[in-house]
Design a protein around this motif. Structure first.
Motif, PDB file in Angstrom:
ATOM      1  N   ALA A   2       0.827  -1.207   0.000  1.00 54.25           N
ATOM      2  CA  ALA A   2       0.000   0.000   0.000  1.00 54.25           C
ATOM      3  C   ALA A   2       0.861   1.258   0.000  1.00 54.25           C
ATOM      4  O   ALA A   2       1.915   1.316   0.621  1.00 54.25           O
ATOM      5  CB  ALA A   2      -0.898   0.000   1.233  1.00 54.25           C
ATOM      6  N   GLY A 114     -13.753  -1.559  -2.364  1.00 56.55           N
ATOM      7  CA  GLY A 114     -12.808  -2.363  -3.152  1.00 56.55           C
ATOM      8  C   GLY A 114     -11.505  -1.624  -3.392  1.00 56.55           C
ATOM      9  O   GLY A 114     -10.415  -2.212  -3.296  1.00 56.55           O
ATOM     10  N   LEU A 115     -11.596  -0.335  -3.682  1.00 53.51           N
ATOM     11  CA  LEU A 115     -10.399   0.484  -3.894  1.00 53.51           C
ATOM     12  C   LEU A 115      -9.566   0.558  -2.614  1.00 53.51           C
ATOM     13  O   LEU A 115      -8.347   0.342  -2.644  1.00 53.51           O
ATOM     14  CB  LEU A 115     -10.800   1.888  -4.347  1.00 53.51           C
ATOM     15  CG  LEU A 115      -9.674   2.907  -4.461  1.00 53.51           C
ATOM     16  CD1 LEU A 115      -8.799   2.575  -5.661  1.00 53.51           C
ATOM     17  CD2 LEU A 115     -10.218   4.302  -4.564  1.00 53.51           C
ATOM     18  N   ASN A 117      -9.650  -1.465  -0.098  1.00 55.74           N
ATOM     19  CA  ASN A 117      -9.167  -2.795   0.251  1.00 55.74           C
ATOM     20  C   ASN A 117      -7.895  -3.120  -0.530  1.00 55.74           C
ATOM     21  O   ASN A 117      -6.970  -3.728   0.008  1.00 55.74           O
ATOM     22  CB  ASN A 117     -10.260  -3.836  -0.026  1.00 55.74           C
ATOM     23  CG  ASN A 117     -10.124  -5.050   0.837  1.00 55.74           C
ATOM     24  OD1 ASN A 117      -9.526  -5.010   1.904  1.00 55.74           O
ATOM     25  ND2 ASN A 117     -10.689  -6.145   0.378  1.00 55.74           N
ATOM     26  N   SER A 118      -7.830  -2.717  -1.785  1.00 52.39           N
ATOM     27  CA  SER A 118      -6.617  -2.981  -2.560  1.00 52.39           C
ATOM     28  C   SER A 118      -5.457  -2.087  -2.102  1.00 52.39           C
ATOM     29  O   SER A 118      -4.301  -2.502  -2.141  1.00 52.39           O
ATOM     30  CB  SER A 118      -6.882  -2.788  -4.056  1.00 52.39           C
ATOM     31  OG  SER A 118      -7.161  -1.437  -4.338  1.00 52.39           O
ATOM     32  N   LEU A 119      -5.749  -0.871  -1.662  1.00 52.32           N
ATOM     33  CA  LEU A 119      -4.697   0.039  -1.195  1.00 52.32           C
ATOM     34  C   LEU A 119      -4.111  -0.384   0.154  1.00 52.32           C
ATOM     35  O   LEU A 119      -2.911  -0.236   0.391  1.00 52.32           O
ATOM     36  CB  LEU A 119      -5.234   1.460  -1.057  1.00 52.32           C
ATOM     37  CG  LEU A 119      -5.429   2.258  -2.337  1.00 52.32           C
ATOM     38  CD1 LEU A 119      -6.111   3.582  -2.023  1.00 52.32           C
ATOM     39  CD2 LEU A 119      -4.119   2.484  -3.040  1.00 52.32           C
ATOM     40  N   GLU A 121      -4.452  -3.499   1.780  1.00 51.34           N
ATOM     41  CA  GLU A 121      -4.525  -4.941   2.005  1.00 51.34           C
ATOM     42  C   GLU A 121      -3.412  -5.410   2.942  1.00 51.34           C
ATOM     43  O   GLU A 121      -2.233  -5.188   2.696  1.00 51.34           O
ATOM     44  CB  GLU A 121      -4.420  -5.682   0.678  1.00 51.34           C
ATOM     45  CG  GLU A 121      -4.627  -7.164   0.778  1.00 51.34           C
ATOM     46  CD  GLU A 121      -4.597  -7.850  -0.575  1.00 51.34           C
ATOM     47  OE1 GLU A 121      -4.688  -9.066  -0.588  1.00 51.34           O
ATOM     48  OE2 GLU A 121      -4.471  -7.150  -1.589  1.00 51.34           O
ATOM     49  N   LYS A 123      -2.523  -4.296   5.794  1.00 54.28           N
ATOM     50  CA  LYS A 123      -1.801  -3.216   6.471  1.00 54.28           C
ATOM     51  C   LYS A 123      -2.584  -2.716   7.689  1.00 54.28           C
ATOM     52  O   LYS A 123      -3.789  -2.494   7.613  1.00 54.28           O
ATOM     53  CB  LYS A 123      -1.589  -2.063   5.493  1.00 54.28           C
ATOM     54  CG  LYS A 123      -0.632  -1.017   5.989  1.00 54.28           C
ATOM     55  CD  LYS A 123      -0.308  -0.031   4.888  1.00 54.28           C
ATOM     56  CE  LYS A 123       0.726   0.949   5.378  1.00 54.28           C
ATOM     57  NZ  LYS A 123       1.007   1.968   4.396  1.00 54.28           N
ATOM     58  N   SER A 153      -7.761  -3.132  11.087  1.00 52.57           N
ATOM     59  CA  SER A 153      -7.683  -3.146   9.628  1.00 52.57           C
ATOM     60  C   SER A 153      -8.478  -1.987   9.038  1.00 52.57           C
ATOM     61  O   SER A 153      -9.300  -1.357   9.715  1.00 52.57           O
ATOM     62  CB  SER A 153      -8.217  -4.469   9.081  1.00 52.57           C
ATOM     63  OG  SER A 153      -9.609  -4.557   9.320  1.00 52.57           O
TER      64      SER A 153
END
Length: 195
Positions: A2, A114-115, A117-119, A121, A123, A153
């Motif tokens: 991230a 979703g955005l 979560n991808s940034l 993940e 962390k 999270s």
């Protein structure tokens, strides 16, 4: 891995502030969508007016002094039932009217989640000031490695921020559901004035 927004990169709480900021912006976007699709329309305004009017009428009917005659009591009960039925129908119509906006808002929230979560993940974005109970730990520690129960999270922080910010923003902007609407809010409570 991230990456953080450069503006917040030097702060200790950069990830936390990023999640809170995105949650606030998402709440603004969702309320703008709701305003465009719902709150500015004449149909919503007339439904809200009829719910408010029926709720006030019901409140005054229930607080009036009970009469001693049986026939008057029966007619009053019938009138209260009619007003309650009207209130329930208007509330149902309002819920159906809000459904189309709810679908669009859900889509926006799904994309933003979703955005994020991808940034973020895997962390840790925050530390909880307490050791959570098991069910809360499963939510707050979702997707994180390690055994520290105070790790938080992105999903948990975003959930808390979204619920609190959007609810308060609706109240601030005057978009909260009418008082008499059935099921107004996530955990509807009875109005203490009518009990």
């Amino acid at each position: 891995m991230a990456t953080t927004i450069p503006l917040f990169a030097s702060f200790t709480y950069a990830d936390s502030l990023t999640v809170v900021g995105i949650s606030f912006c998402t709440a603004l976007v969702c309320e703008a969508i709701s305003w465009i699709l719902i709150y500015r329309t004449s149909s919503y305004k007339s439904l809200k007016y009829s719910i408010d009017k029926a709720a006030k009428k019901l409140e005054t009917m229930k607080t009036e002094n009970p009469s001693s005659k049986l026939s008057l009591k029966k007619s009053k009960t019938k009138k209260i039932d009619r007003v309650e039925t009207s209130l329930k129908e208007s509330s149902r119509d309002l819920s159906l009217f809000k459904f189309k906006s709810g679908a669009v808002v859900a889509l926006v929230l799904f994309v933003v989640f979703g955005l994020l979560n991808s940034l973020f993940e895997g962390k840790v974005v925050a530390k909880l000031p307490f050791h959570p109970i098991t069910i809360v730990k499963k939510m707050s520690h979702r997707g994180l490695k390690g055994d520290d129960p105070t790790d938080c999270s992105m999903a948990f922080l975003y959930l808390l921020c979204s619920i609190s910010i959007r609810t308060n923003l609706q109240k601030f902007l005057g978009f909260s559901p009418p008082r008499g609407a059935a099921g107004a809010g996530l955990f509807p409570m009875s109005d203490p004035k009518t009990n």
